[in-house]
Design a protein around this motif. Structure first.
Motif, PDB file in Angstrom:
ATOM      1  N   UNK A 142       0.841  -1.179   0.000  1.00  0.00           N
ATOM      2  CA  UNK A 142       0.000   0.000   0.000  1.00  0.00           C
ATOM      3  C   UNK A 142       0.886   1.242   0.000  1.00  0.00           C
ATOM      4  N   UNK A 143       0.656   2.138  -0.934  1.00  0.00           N
ATOM      5  CA  UNK A 143       1.454   3.359  -1.041  1.00  0.00           C
ATOM      6  C   UNK A 143       0.919   4.408  -0.084  1.00  0.00           C
ATOM      7  N   UNK A 144       1.850   5.122   0.561  1.00  0.00           N
ATOM      8  CA  UNK A 144       1.437   6.197   1.455  1.00  0.00           C
ATOM      9  C   UNK A 144       1.041   7.413   0.630  1.00  0.00           C
ATOM     10  N   UNK A 145       0.447   8.357   1.291  1.00  0.00           N
ATOM     11  CA  UNK A 145       0.026   9.586   0.630  1.00  0.00           C
ATOM     12  C   UNK A 145       1.216  10.290  -0.018  1.00  0.00           C
ATOM     13  N   UNK A 146       2.354  10.313   0.675  1.00  0.00           N
ATOM     14  CA  UNK A 146       3.552  10.980   0.150  1.00  0.00           C
ATOM     15  C   UNK A 146       4.082  10.250  -1.083  1.00  0.00           C
ATOM     16  N   UNK A 147       3.951   8.897  -1.104  1.00  0.00           N
ATOM     17  CA  UNK A 147       4.432   8.122  -2.256  1.00  0.00           C
ATOM     18  C   UNK A 147       3.511   8.265  -3.454  1.00  0.00           C
ATOM     19  N   UNK A 148       2.222   8.355  -3.189  1.00  0.00           N
ATOM     20  CA  UNK A 148       1.272   8.503  -4.297  1.00  0.00           C
ATOM     21  C   UNK A 148       1.345   9.892  -4.922  1.00  0.00           C
ATOM     22  N   UNK A 149       1.612  10.916  -4.117  1.00  0.00           N
ATOM     23  CA  UNK A 149       1.651  12.296  -4.607  1.00  0.00           C
ATOM     24  C   UNK A 149       2.983  12.928  -4.211  1.00  0.00           C
ATOM     25  N   UNK A 150       4.050  12.706  -4.963  1.00  0.00           N
ATOM     26  CA  UNK A 150       5.369  13.227  -4.576  1.00  0.00           C
ATOM     27  C   UNK A 150       5.425  14.763  -4.550  1.00  0.00           C
ATOM     28  N   UNK A 151       4.613  15.428  -5.325  1.00  0.00           N
ATOM     29  CA  UNK A 151       4.617  16.895  -5.313  1.00  0.00           C
ATOM     30  C   UNK A 151       3.973  17.462  -4.048  1.00  0.00           C
ATOM     31  N   UNK A 152       3.284  16.613  -3.300  1.00  0.00           N
ATOM     32  CA  UNK A 152       2.675  17.065  -2.055  1.00  0.00           C
ATOM     33  C   UNK A 152       3.740  17.526  -1.055  1.00  0.00           C
ATOM     34  N   UNK A 153       4.899  16.881  -1.053  1.00  0.00           N
ATOM     35  CA  UNK A 153       6.000  17.291  -0.173  1.00  0.00           C
ATOM     36  C   UNK A 153       6.452  18.707  -0.517  1.00  0.00           C
ATOM     37  N   UNK A 154       6.593  18.976  -1.790  1.00  0.00           N
ATOM     38  CA  UNK A 154       7.029  20.301  -2.237  1.00  0.00           C
ATOM     39  C   UNK A 154       5.992  21.348  -1.848  1.00  0.00           C
ATOM     40  N   UNK A 155       4.721  21.037  -2.075  1.00  0.00           N
ATOM     41  CA  UNK A 155       3.658  21.979  -1.724  1.00  0.00           C
ATOM     42  C   UNK A 155       3.635  22.253  -0.223  1.00  0.00           C
ATOM     43  N   UNK A 156       3.821  21.210   0.581  1.00  0.00           N
ATOM     44  CA  UNK A 156       3.830  21.384   2.042  1.00  0.00           C
ATOM     45  C   UNK A 156       5.006  22.252   2.469  1.00  0.00           C
TER      46      UNK A 156
END
Length: 179
Positions: free
Chosen positions: A37-51
């Motif tokens: 199961x992929x974590x939220x950060x793995x599914x959406x790598x740009x989410x780290x940049x946005x955060x």
């Protein structure tokens, strides 16, 4: 009742097992069992940049607001006249005593006002506290037997800044009481 059902299934098993699952079905089942199961950060790598951008923007906004609303000690004391450098330890002690007397009078005036919930008053007192820390550092570097005119001069400048800050606080408190 359960016993009868078990007996019936056992007796008629060959009639009930008429379908055999295909290899494709077993491959699909096996593939879903081993999938991570992929974590939220793995599914959406740009989410780290946005955060990270959001955190930096918030911290920058807080810093900017604090800088704009609270002037520094240097800004508040830029208009002070220069302090004369004392020629002797006696001159320095007289000047120090004069400043200490002024500080005592100002502190007595300040104690007449409630300042617990006043952000501006607390800010000025923090500035005074920073001056006190610098003064304590200088006092720690003073030799009891040797008079250092440079340290004495810097101490007098700090006394002057402290008096100035306390005068600003007294004026502010008197204005707040009158208003």
């Amino acid at each position: 009742m359960q016993q009868k059902l078990e007996d019936y299934i056992r007796d008629h098993r060959d009639q009930l097992d008429i379908e055999t699952p295909s290899e494709k079905l077993w491959d699909n089942i096996d593939g879903t069992l081993n999938r991570k199961t992929l974590s939220l950060w793995e599914r959406y790598p740009l989410l780290k940049v946005a955060a990270a951008i959001v955190v930096i923007a918030v911290l920058g906004g807080v810093w900017y607001t604090f800088q704009e609303r609270m002037p520094s000690t240097i800004e508040m004391t830029a208009d002070l006249p220069p302090v004369d450098q004392p020629d002797s330890e006696t001159d320095w002690k007289k000047a120090e005593e004069k400043y200490q007397d002024k500080i005592l009078v100002l502190m007595q005036k300040i104690q007449q006002y409630p300042i617990e919930d006043d952000a501006q008053a607390k800010h000025i007192l923090r500035e005074v506290s920073q001056i006190n820390v610098r003064m304590d550092d200088l006092k720690a570097n003073m030799h009891p037997t040797e008079f250092d005119p440079d340290i004495a001069h810097e101490m007098l400048q700090l006394y002057q800044q402290k008096v100035h800050q306390l005068e600003i606080l007294v004026d502010y408190l008197q204005h707040m009481k009158a208003g």
